[in-house]
Scaffold this active site. Structure first.
Site, PDB file in Angstrom:
ATOM      1  CB  CYS A  46      20.542 -25.933  -6.749  1.00  0.00           C
ATOM      2  SG  CYS A  46      21.243 -27.132  -5.579  1.00  0.00           S
TER       3      CYS A  46
ATOM      4  NE  ARG B  87      23.162 -18.028  -6.232  1.00  0.00           N
ATOM      5  CZ  ARG B  87      23.409 -19.085  -5.447  1.00  0.00           C
ATOM      6  NH1 ARG B  87      22.437 -19.580  -4.683  1.00  0.00           N
ATOM      7  NH2 ARG B  87      24.588 -19.644  -5.435  1.00  0.00           N
TER       8      ARG B  87
END
Length: 284
Positions: free
Chosen positions: A233, A175
């Site tokens: 995050c 990611r």
């Protein structure tokens, strides 16, 4: 003082008869509703906490997927859990303390004496701890929470942070690189951010690694005591877990709670892709 409590330490606290409040914060991306699992078995006396509904606020996409709740809403929820001023609060989950860390981060900033059960539900069961089923009804508490913005970055502060410190992207490497993005509209990372997945801090048994090992892991990406450090995050949940690991390592840290979900939904924000912090930058 450690922000973790072991199973044996928790049993000692319970045996003293002091005000101990147990919070079951079961939540995960693939199963955000943890109540069914809670009802099937939880630590005796534990109250279920709804991460989406009580540890987050509702907002528009540009606010991120899990905005920080207003202090008034968090206080109402904490009173529903039965919290009283002076209580010792212990939060746990069944996903390596990632969700429990969100409760810890919010309540710790609000002035509550809160710990995370190291190893969570798995450690309790492995040690022979009993479970009870069904819901737990508690008397309404009277806790007073302190409103604090300490340790919280907004989106502009997060953008500037790599100029003076280390901004940690604690998501999975794929990611961060921008190879995939299963949840948010754009793949990549904040330019200048360094990748260090939060699960690097978790041992195979689900417990947080020791302080020396944590310091060594952080030092490898330039994070040391005295170096300004912040974490983000996907939506502010796992970043709280990294904040917990940093605290255990003796390193002060800030959190960008909007995280990638806010950044990627905000028009005009540059996006870096690749393995390097600077990456190949595009502006969607």
């Amino acid at each position: 003082m450690s922000h973790l409590v072991s199973v044996s330490e928790l049993n000692e606290l319970i045996s003293t008869g002091a005000g101990i409040r147990l919070l079951d914060v079961r939540w995960r991306l693939d199963r955000p509703e943890g109540r069914p699992d809670y009802l099937e078995g939880h630590l005796p006396g534990a109250v279920y906490v709804d991460l989406d509904g009580e540890l987050s606020a509702k907002g528009r996409p540009e606010h991120g997927r899990h905005p920080v709740p207003p202090i008034e809403a968090l206080e109402r929820a904490a009173r529903r859990w039965g919290l009283r001023d002076g209580d010792v609060v212990v939060a746990y989950d069944d996903v390596k303390s990632v969700a429990a860390a969100r409760a810890w981060w919010l309540l710790h900033r609000a002035g509550v004496d809160v710990r995370v059960l190291d190893g969570g539900l798995g450690a309790w069961v492995a040690a022979g701890g009993a479970l009870e089923t069904g819901d737990v009804a508690v008397a309404k508490g009277d806790v007073h929470l302190t409103d604090s913005t300490a340790g919280v970055l907004d989106i502009d502060e997060a953008a500037d942070f790599p100029e003076t410190g280390v901004l940690l992207d604690v998501r999975a490497p794929e990611r961060y690189r921008g190879d995939v993005e299963p949840l948010d509209p754009i793949a990549g990372h904040i330019p200048g951010a360094v990748n260090l997945p939060t699960l690097a801090h978790v041992a195979p048994d689900g417990r947080l690694r020791g302080a020396d090992e944590l310091r060594e892991t952080f030092a490898a990406v330039g994070v040391r005591p005295g170096v300004p450090t912040a974490a983000y995050c996907g939506s502010g949940i796992t970043a709280a877990h990294t904040a917990l690991a940093l605290e255990e390592a003796g390193i002060d840290a800030q959190v960008f709670p909007g995280s990638w979900s806010e950044w990627s939904n905000t028009r005009g924000r540059p996006v870096a892709r690749g393995i390097l912090p600077a990456g190949d930058v595009v502006t969607p």
